[in-house]
Every structure is written in structure tokens, then in C-alpha cells.
Design a protein around this motif. Structure first.
Motif, short mmCIF file in Angstrom:
data_model
loop_
_atom_site.label_atom_id
_atom_site.label_comp_id
_atom_site.label_asym_id
_atom_site.label_seq_id
_atom_site.Cartn_x
_atom_site.Cartn_y
_atom_site.Cartn_z
N ALA A 16 -7.15 -0.43 -2.03
CA ALA A 16 -5.66 -0.79 -1.31
C ALA A 16 -5.91 -1.25 0.03
N LEU A 66 -6.67 -4.67 -0.58
CA LEU A 66 -5.41 -5.49 -0.72
C LEU A 66 -4.69 -5.56 0.51
N LEU A 67 -4.60 -4.56 1.22
CA LEU A 67 -3.61 -4.72 2.41
C LEU A 67 -4.38 -5.83 3.32
N GLU A 127 -0.11 4.10 -2.62
CA GLU A 127 -1.34 4.71 -2.28
C GLU A 127 -1.16 5.63 -1.16
N VAL A 182 0.68 -1.06 0.13
CA VAL A 182 0.06 -0.08 -0.08
C VAL A 182 0.92 1.28 -0.12
N LEU A 208 -8.59 3.71 -3.01
CA LEU A 208 -7.95 3.76 -1.54
C LEU A 208 -8.82 2.45 -0.99
#
Length: 149
Positions: free
Chosen positions: A114, A117-118, A91, A88, A111
Motif C-alpha cells: 500500500a 502504491l501510495l 488499508e 490507501v 502495508l
């Protein structure tokens, strides 16, 4: 801390004290009592005669001291922090650039992506590192998996 710095500088993006107090009150008056109630109910209504699926002994097994580098605790903590951060970082760079450049950040969809994804990367890393600990026969795996997560 960040909110108090924003208030000290007179920023309009600072949360009012009443909002911060409301969020803290919601946590302490909803989450804490529900957690305590759940713990008390689990203690009172759990089965007293738990049977382990395997034969266990009271003597803790010795954890092997000779391990590869990737199975050592400091390396696992480094990987558990570095990989999600690197997932991340770009971002975060755009967010901080827009905040410090006094611009409006408008890419909330990216966001959210992201953030998803985190969560996925952190979950996969935690499961992988937990697998490494269990194959090492580390019976103290729970705190290390907490730190890695």
C-alpha cells in the motif's frame, strides 16, 4: 502529538522519550548540516555564467484567466489529495480497526504494498498536474507542484 497522548494514557505502544529525542537529534545533527554544506558548496562552485537554452525576457507572461475546471488550482489540490488517499483508504481502515479493536496488525507485507502504491499514485498525479500547469503557461508552477506533491 499522538505519542504524547499514548504516554498520557500509559500505553505500552508509546515510544520512549529517548527514542524520539534520538531520532530528532539524528535529523538535526546529520541532515541539517549536510543540507547546509551542500547549499554552500553549490553556491561557491557553481558556474557564474549560466546560459539559458532559450531566449528569455524579464517581463513575466500573463497567465490566462479563463481555464477549464480541471486546470484550476483548487480542483488540482482536491485531486492531488483525494486520489492518493482513496488508493490507501482500505488499508488504513484495516489498520485503524485493528488498533481500536485492540488486535495485532499482522499484514505488514500488504502495508508495504500500500505504501508503494501510495508513492506511485502520488508521483503520477504530481507529474500529470504539473503537465496541466505547464500547458497553461503558468510560470509560477513550482509552488503549486510542491503543494500537489
Amino acid at each position: 502529538y499522538v505519542n504524547s497522548v499514548a504516554i498520557a494514557h500509559g500505553s505500552i505502544s508509546a515510544l520512549p522519550f529517548s527514542t524520539v529525542f534520538t531520532i530528532a537529534a539524528l535529523y538535526f545533527f546529520i541532515c541539517v548540516p549536510l543540507t547546509l554544506t551542500g547549499g554552500i558548496l553549490a553556491k561557491n562552485f557553481a558556474k557564474k555564467d549560466m546560459e539559458a537554452p532559450t531566449r528569455t525576457t524579464k517581463v513575466a507572461r500573463e497567465i490566462p484567466t479563463e481555464t477549464p475546471l480541471f486546470k484550476s488550482r483548487p480542483f488540482q489540490m482536491l485531486v492531488a489529495g483525494f486520489l492518493p488517499f482513496s488508493a490507501v483508504y482500505i488499508e488504513l481502515h484495516y489498520i485503524f480497526t485493528s488498533m481500536w479493536g485492540h488486535q495485532i496488525y499482522t499484514l505488514f507485507g500488504i502495508l508495504f504494498f500500500a505504501f508503494v502504491l501510495l508513492v506511485i499514485v502520488t508521483s503520477a498525479i504530481t507529474v500529470s498536474l504539473l503537465y496541466f500547469q505547464l500547458t497553461r503557461e503558468d510560470h509560477r508552477w513550482w509552488w503549486m507542484s510542491f503543494v500537489n506533491g
